[in-house]
Enzyme design. Structure first.
Site, PDB file in Angstrom:
ATOM      1  N   GLU A 112      49.118  -1.331  44.192  1.00 18.44           N
ATOM      2  CA  GLU A 112      48.806  -2.581  43.506  1.00 18.44           C
ATOM      3  C   GLU A 112      47.302  -2.806  43.467  1.00 18.44           C
ATOM      4  OE1 GLU A 112      51.180  -5.893  44.565  1.00 18.44           O
ATOM      5  OE2 GLU A 112      52.989  -4.714  44.850  1.00 18.44           O
TER       6      GLU A 112
ATOM      7  N   ARG B 111      57.932   1.531  48.955  1.00 19.44           N
ATOM      8  CA  ARG B 111      59.353   1.369  48.646  1.00 19.44           C
ATOM      9  C   ARG B 111      59.487   1.195  47.143  1.00 19.44           C
ATOM     10  NH1 ARG B 111      59.294  -3.992  47.346  1.00 19.44           N
ATOM     11  NH2 ARG B 111      57.959  -5.387  48.558  1.00 19.44           N
TER      12      ARG B 111
ATOM     13  N   HIS C  11      46.953  -8.851  37.904  1.00 19.95           N
ATOM     14  CA  HIS C  11      47.631  -8.056  38.935  1.00 19.95           C
ATOM     15  C   HIS C  11      48.296  -6.891  38.199  1.00 19.95           C
ATOM     16  CE1 HIS C  11      50.399  -8.065  42.709  1.00 19.95           C
ATOM     17  NE2 HIS C  11      50.395  -6.866  42.140  1.00 19.95           N
TER      18      HIS C  11
ATOM     19  N   LYS D 132      45.037 -13.686  54.141  1.00 19.73           N
ATOM     20  CA  LYS D 132      46.255 -12.905  53.945  1.00 19.73           C
ATOM     21  C   LYS D 132      46.772 -12.400  55.280  1.00 19.73           C
ATOM     22  CE  LYS D 132      46.353 -10.003  50.438  1.00 19.73           C
ATOM     23  NZ  LYS D 132      45.965  -8.903  49.537  1.00 19.73           N
TER      24      LYS D 132
ATOM     25  N   LYS E 214      47.540  -4.275  56.325  1.00 18.28           N
ATOM     26  CA  LYS E 214      46.630  -4.347  55.180  1.00 18.28           C
ATOM     27  C   LYS E 214      45.204  -3.956  55.556  1.00 18.28           C
ATOM     28  CE  LYS E 214      49.059  -7.736  52.291  1.00 18.28           C
ATOM     29  NZ  LYS E 214      50.295  -7.816  53.054  1.00 18.28           N
TER      30      LYS E 214
ATOM     31  N   GLY F 176      54.572 -10.622  49.808  1.00 14.64           N
ATOM     32  CA  GLY F 176      55.453 -11.610  49.183  1.00 14.64           C
ATOM     33  C   GLY F 176      54.904 -13.015  49.184  1.00 14.64           C
ATOM     34  N   GLY F 177      53.577 -13.165  49.414  1.00 13.45           N
ATOM     35  CA  GLY F 177      52.983 -14.492  49.386  1.00 13.45           C
ATOM     36  C   GLY F 177      53.082 -15.242  50.698  1.00 13.45           C
TER      37      GLY F 177
ATOM     38  N   HIS G 118      52.105 -16.795  44.830  1.00 17.30           N
ATOM     39  CA  HIS G 118      51.763 -15.383  45.044  1.00 17.30           C
ATOM     40  C   HIS G 118      52.981 -14.467  44.924  1.00 17.30           C
ATOM     41  CE1 HIS G 118      47.834 -16.790  46.341  1.00 17.30           C
ATOM     42  NE2 HIS G 118      48.430 -17.573  47.203  1.00 17.30           N
TER      43      HIS G 118
END
Length: 665
Positions: free
Chosen positions: A275, A292, A208, A158, A116, A164-165, A235
């Site tokens: 996103e 993906r 989101h 994060k 990230k 996926g939280g 999340h």
């Protein structure tokens, strides 16, 4: 075109890929772990090959086993689905080295978006707006705390390597930073093998919104419109819809352009999702790119009329995207609800067990079900607890919301606790109908979403009717064929000579005891519930459908035997009905004071010790199950009298982890 592909995944996405490949005339190979030997995707594929034990690291995440399976079966390409190895650049490279086409983006594109921190730096360079934050290499606690101070609380921790939280924590005050950092790092290390953190400014009430992009190997890259995925818990997404409601056309266009710029910056190919977080002010920020297919891709398929899996395969085969995609327009509105085996009333804790009964609404041009679960299948601790995705479409959002609500009311799932009733309540909220959406939607509406199911005389009457009809059906099944079908000795309806057939029916309905005085009549029953008398009659089919007339109204639901109890599904709510023996009730009145493991899992941290005095809510034990951490907390102020587990222990559901004595006990 490929003649045979291997699907390196399981569950509903594996089933989806297999069905699309069959439509294209392509043979398929399924892989399965020991736990999935009898799974739906195995039954659907043309061939299937086992790849090892149930834990994902020993099967679905073992790249060497996947590639060996492809070699053994003569596959030409490997489709990774989503999750597992789908965003693993090393796996994509290994596929190419072994002579297989990887149905996904190039390894360098996966690697560019895999971290990230690096991805945000790359996006900023490409002119894509990013959330203010710290994405640096220095990971000392002191440096991270200092950066959080600079950004200003609240901040979001994060995991740099995942999604996926997992490994994600909101920190609202400086005093809580150190403890949340330890927990986030531990969870990230367990999920991704990497505990590197990034810190971002936490936006209050953002939406989101994500953009579906698609690129081929001939220089074409397009956006296929956007989805709103704001309704989340932990999340992780719960409801997704396309298009995102209420966005001005100009804002939409800017988001499309930013998403395409992001894809072009990494020379992307295939299906991907960019996103964004959308601030109430109208500013939007890059969050991450999923290299993906996404779980929520069916809503995009509904509004575009495209099969994204088919085009993943075609692009991997070297085909160019059709020129007319540039002229695509949004058609109608689609909404997806994720149906999970989980307990919303207990912090969405995953539910383990065998799905004994499973009823979905009938599929149609307006309703689609994507599932890899059938009645009789098990939800295990090893994999994501998704049961199905329910997707609806209509010409506009209000119509789609109505269809979603009606479709959810027809769900019936036994054997595990599910979020179906929670989703039904959510779909019925005025705030949802008004598209008052942001990532705090569930928290804001928790009073309505987590309220106890409504109970009234009509529902109690439906429960009593279900018990009576079920008993009659069971009696008919087990009775011997009578020589004289009209003989009173062969009846099972509480027949009495020269007197009305009456009985008192005792049962526990939705945790409350009830006594219903029943009079058996020729065409039904008269039920005395409190001061009210209700006439009820109906039919209970072999597949559990209960059609009834209760009082002056017609009702329809499902009624199933579930072990020693029964389950009633009515209007989207799930009610449990039992008829316990009074002796059993007396014997179960004692309580040991032990705090139990809510599900099977691994103990990750002990946060207390024998003899410790703790306050209500104090964290005592952290366990990991189904890829998420769950904290066992003190139910009241009191004393920890014994810790019955150690870090690294694998514990069973119901194991007493901590002996606890409340103050004053």
């Amino acid at each position: 075109m490929f003649s045979k592909i291997l699907i390196a995944n399981r569950g509903e996405i594996a089933c989806r890929i297999i069905r699309t490949a069959a439509k294209m005339g392509i043979r398929t190979v399924a892989v399965y772990s020991d736990a999935d030997r009898n799974a739906m995707h195995v039954a659907l594929a043309d061939e299937a090959i086992g790849i090892g034990p149930a834990p994902a690291r020993a099967s679905y995440l073992d790249a060497e086993k996947i590639i060996a399976a492809a070699k053994t079966t003569g596959a030409e390409a490997i489709h990774p689905g989503y999750g597992f190895l789908s965003e693993n650049a090393a796996f994509a490279e290994a596929c190419a080295a072994a002579g297989f086409v990887f149905i996904g983006p190039p390894p360098q594109a996966i690697r560019a978006m895999g971290g990230k921190s690096e991805a945000k730096a790359l996006m900023a360079k490409a002119g894509v707006p990013v959330v203010p934050g710290y994405h640096g290499d220095e990971q000392a606690e002191k440096r991270l705390a200092s950066e959080a101070d600079k950004i200003g609380y609240p901040v979001l921790l994060k995991a740099s390597a995942g999604g996926g939280g997992k490994g994600m924590r909101v920190v609202r005050q400086k005093s809580g930073f150190a403890a949340e950092l330890v927990g986030a790092k531990r969870e990230a290390l367990a999920a991704f093998g990497n505990d590197r953190m990034l810190i971002e400014k936490y936006l209050e009430r953002p939406r989101h919104v994500e953009v579906q992009v698609f690129a081929d190997g001939h220089g074409t890259c397009v956006s296929l419109f956007e989805r709103d995925c704001s309704i989340q818990r932990r999340h992780q997404k719960v409801i997704e819809e396309a298009p995102a409601p209420g966005l001005p056309d100009g804002l939409r266009q800017r988001m499309y352009e930013a998403a395409v710029a992001a894809a072009r910056a990494i020379d992307y190919r295939g299906a991907g999702t960019v996103e964004f977080l959308l601030d109430p002010s109208g500013d939007f920020y890059f969050m991450e790119m999923n290299t993906r297919l996404q779980v929520e891709h069916p809503v995009t398929e509904y509004i575009t009329g495209l099969d994204l899996v088919e085009w993943q395969i075609r692009v991997a085969n070297g085909e160019a995207l059709p020129e007319d995609w540039a002229d695509l327009r949004i058609n109608g509105h689609a909404i997806e609800a994720r149906i999970y085996a989980e307990d919303p009333a207990h912090d969405f804790l995953p539910s383990i067990g065998t799905v004994s009964h499973l009823v979905f609404p009938d599929e149609s041009p307006h309703i689609r079900i994507d599932s890899g679960i059938r009645a009789g299948d098990a939800i295990t601790v090893h994999y994501d607890p998704m049961i199905a995705k329910l997707i609806v479409w209509d010409t506009d959002r209000p119509s789609a919301v109505r269809r979603l609500r009606l479709a959810l009311e027809k769900l019936a799932i036994c054997g595990v606790t599910s979020n179906a009733a929670f989703l039904t309540r959510l779909a019925g909220l005025d705030a949802f109908a008004a598209a008052d959406l942001d990532t705090g939607f569930i928290t804001r509406n928790e009073a309505a979403l987590f309220a106890s199911a409504a109970t009234d005389e009509n529902r109690i009457a439906m429960a009593a009717l279900g018990l009576l009809l079920s008993r009659r059906k069971t009696g008919n099944i087990h009775s011997r064929p009578p020589a004289d079908p009209h003989s009173p000795w062969n009846t099972t309806n509480a027949f009495r000579l020269n007197a009305p057939a009456r009985e008192n029916l005792h049962f526990i309905f939705d945790h409350q005891p009830h006594e219903v005085r029943v009079s058996h009549e020729a065409d039904g029953f008269s039920l005395e519930i409190g001061a009210r008398t209700i006439r009820a009659c109906g039919k209970l089919s072999d597949d559990g459908e209960l059609q009834a007339t209760v009082g002056d109204g017609k009702r329809q639901g499902h009624f199933f035997a579930e072990g020693n109890s029964h389950a009633l599904f009515l209007g989207g709510e799930h009610y449990r009905i039992s008829q316990p023996d009074p002796v059993d009730i007396a014997d179960s009145s004692t309580h040991t004071g032990g705090l139990e493991a809510p599900m099977p899992g691994v103990i990750r941290a002990l946060l207390s010790e024998n003899g410790a005095a703790v306050e209500a809510g104090a964290a005592l034990v952290v366990m990991e199950a189904m890829k998420m951490e769950h904290t066992i907390r003190a139910p009241a102020k009191g004393i920890v009298t014994a810790i019955n587990c150690a870090e690294g222990d694998m514990v069973a559901a119901g194991a007493v982890l901590v002996d606890f004595e409340p103050e004053g006990a």
